[in-house]
Design an enzyme around this catalytic site. Structure first.
Site, mmCIF file in Angstrom:
data_model
loop_
_atom_site.group_PDB
_atom_site.id
_atom_site.type_symbol
_atom_site.label_atom_id
_atom_site.label_comp_id
_atom_site.label_asym_id
_atom_site.label_seq_id
_atom_site.Cartn_x
_atom_site.Cartn_y
_atom_site.Cartn_z
ATOM 1 N N ASP A 96 0.862 -1.174 0.000
ATOM 2 C CA ASP A 96 0.000 0.000 0.000
ATOM 3 C C ASP A 96 0.902 1.230 0.000
ATOM 4 O O ASP A 96 2.132 1.128 0.064
ATOM 5 C CB ASP A 96 -0.960 -0.033 1.196
ATOM 6 N N ASP A 270 -7.364 -7.720 0.073
ATOM 7 C CA ASP A 270 -6.475 -7.938 1.215
ATOM 8 C C ASP A 270 -7.287 -7.594 2.447
ATOM 9 O O ASP A 270 -8.181 -6.742 2.390
ATOM 10 C CB ASP A 270 -5.248 -7.021 1.175
#
Lengths: 380, 380
Positions: A96, A270
């Protein structure tokens, strides 16, 4: 290790309604989609050996830029040969951008056009992260799929705040794209923002598609809104995303969330849920969600699911898991994390097979029926 | 699983000075001696899957009666089919009597002729344990080698206190023997007490030998005294123990303690050191004791020991272990516990082979030289 490719590419093998199954080719192996990516926050999928994660069928894991930049540090990670080498994971890694966790974990954060300034939750030191620095860090980590820096607003929120964050995220997407440049083996994904406002979501999606990125995430969901709002936002955004590129729903979710989102065209997920739940005595199974802390399990010699191919699920008794959880034993966390990730991966494999055979709706119905039947037997 | 025997028996295969190597036969498999027994306090060798413990070469594990009687409880354990089944360990299990941990962990403990009364550290409930109840509990657990209830005095202590505790322990040994009765497949061990007073140790050993038990432990050491005192006490007691029965030094110790004690005729050990150290960032290796928390390891890409057959020791970098330890990651505890137990088991295997070949002194010297060389290279 599975086959590798020189260039990042996505191929769809079958469709079933809006759902798709296929694979993403990367230089570190293929990712079968729909894919669930176990979260390896600080360079470890908590309480799991990397070989176990791979053996469960996970093709890719996620690393958190925020955690890794603070510890061990991006430049240090690069000197150590990158995250793959450090954590002994030779498959692809997605990182991320760090933005979401700056918002949720750090103190004294400040956002302006240039980026985010924040204080580390580890040692109190002050850091600045621009879109360019986020991409630089993700490169130092060695990430295969990198995410643009974005501003994520917690829901419910005022429309003006959602609008402002969405537009800032778009400007940052452009800067990230420039910083990322041309890297054929790797990918930069954009993140659709816009909260629960359909027209802002659509505007965000269209503008990002104009940047011709290699994949698109839907961010800012699973941040407090009901599931129905989340699903409505996916339905709103989906028609505006290019069919031939992977779609990633960030931070989602429960097994039911995954099935609902796959049915609406999502390819990647996720979530900390299976790993975090595993550290708190909760099991996700074919028989639904089971709280091992509950006294009803104290003398139950049945395993969580005798039919599972995961040893944690099929070989250890609920009585033992209950004992381990009540005693705060690390083995309890190890076994439940393992079992939960096994269930999540089995669920994804089940969905991939079902899509291939055009029976996803049946698969979803059967799965939910299995949970409901077991929950009815267990009683309230 | 290794060969099993109907009757508990000990056979010595080779001697080297006072040291011996051989095996203990039990109905659940053989125990190669000298043996190190990993501690499975509450029915789990912390942070290890049972298959891993077995694969490292451990033939037997230890369970703590105090912990197990409080949680899950002895009668419950029996209803669940015993500890072996619950924790999925099919090899032999030794249980302590509970006395030592009553002293160290519980509040409001009171000792009298009848036994010990104490308050649980888990829920504050009051419990009474007599010698008879200790044996009953160890039977309910399903333990293969059971220990007499004893009173263990922390050193330094007044001679009168040591004397009194030793005599009480002897009377309890007789009561435990009566309660244990005839169980050919299982064993009851006596525990030599007497603190650091040679004549009390000798009196204790002689009286216990008169009870004709199947094995003898030396208790009340590694409770604060210098290593030299501990070794002197072993040398004092050893000539008074029957050569043909196993000798167990309780709660010991460091790798050096193990070597020194084996050289003085000890056959069995248990200690929390490798597992506890593993949860606190400390590694015991062929290169000595390594504190992974230390900043010097932050960019050290070498494994702990490239020559080890344990993956935790040979495949993960010190830099990664340092990162995991600093980040309080469970995987750090898992890897270091695994590595430490591997080293302890390798050390025992090395001693067994060396005794067989009559070169234990050389083995000890080489091992210590290896630690010293690596420590000299590392600097202070």
């Amino acid at each position: 290790m599975s086959e590798t490719a020189e260039n990042f590419a996505f191929a769809i093998h079958a469709r079933d309604g809006a759902a798709r199954t296929g694979q993403i080719a990367t230089s570190r192996g293929h990712i079968r989609t729909p894919a669930f990516m176990p979260v390896g926050t600080a360079g470890t999928v908590k309480a799991m050996y990397p070989e176990q994660v791979r053996a469960l069928g996970a093709d890719i894991v996620l690393g958190n830029t925020y955690h890794l930049m603070l510890r061990p540090g991006a430049e240090r990670l690069a000197r150590l040969g990158g995250l793959h080498r450090l954590m002994r994971w030779d498959g692809p890694i997605l990182t991320d951008s760090g933005g979401f966790q700056v918002m949720s974990l750090s103190a004294l954060r400040k956002i302006d056009e240039a980026g985010v300034t924040f204080r580390s939750h580890v040692d109190g030191s002050t850091h600045h992260m621009s879109p360019e620095r986020s991409i630089e860090i993700q490169g130092l980590i060695g990430s295969d799929i990198q995410m643009q820096l974005d501003e994520c607003v917690r829901l419910p929120a005022e429309r003006t705040a959602i609008d402002k964050a969405m537009r800032l995220s778009l400007r940052w997407a452009e800067r990230c794209r420039t910083a990322f440049g041309e890297q054929p083996a790797k990918a930069l994904f954009g993140i659709v923002q816009g909260g629960d406002v359909p027209e802002l979501r659509i505007e965000s999606a269209r503008a990002l598609v104009g940047l011709d990125l290699k994949g698109y995430a839907i961010g800012g969901l699973a941040v407090g809104e009901p599931q129905a709002v989340m699903l409505a936002m996916i339905e709103t955004v989906e028609p505006h995303l290019p069919a031939g590129k992977p779609r990633y729903l960030m931070g989602v979710g429960t097994p039911d969330d995954l099935m609902q989102a796959v049915a609406r065209g999502i390819d990647m997920f996720d979530c900390v849920m299976p790993t975090r739940a595993g550290r708190h005595g909760l099991a996700y199974t074919r028989h639904g969600r089971i709280n091992l802390r509950n006294a009803r399990h104290a003398e139950d010699i049945r395993p969580l699911d005798e039919a599972s191919s995961c040893e944690a699920t099929s070989a250890y008794s609920r009585a033992y898991l209950h004992h381990l959880v009540r005693s705060d034993e690390i083995l309890g966390m190890m076994l439940l994390t393992w079992s939960n990730l096994a269930y999540y991966q089995a669920l994804m494999a089940g969905m991939r097979a079902a899509i291939s055979e055009g029976r996803l709706a049946d698969f979803v119905a059967e799965t939910k029926e299995g949970w409901a039947r077991a929950e009815a037997e267990r009683g309230p």
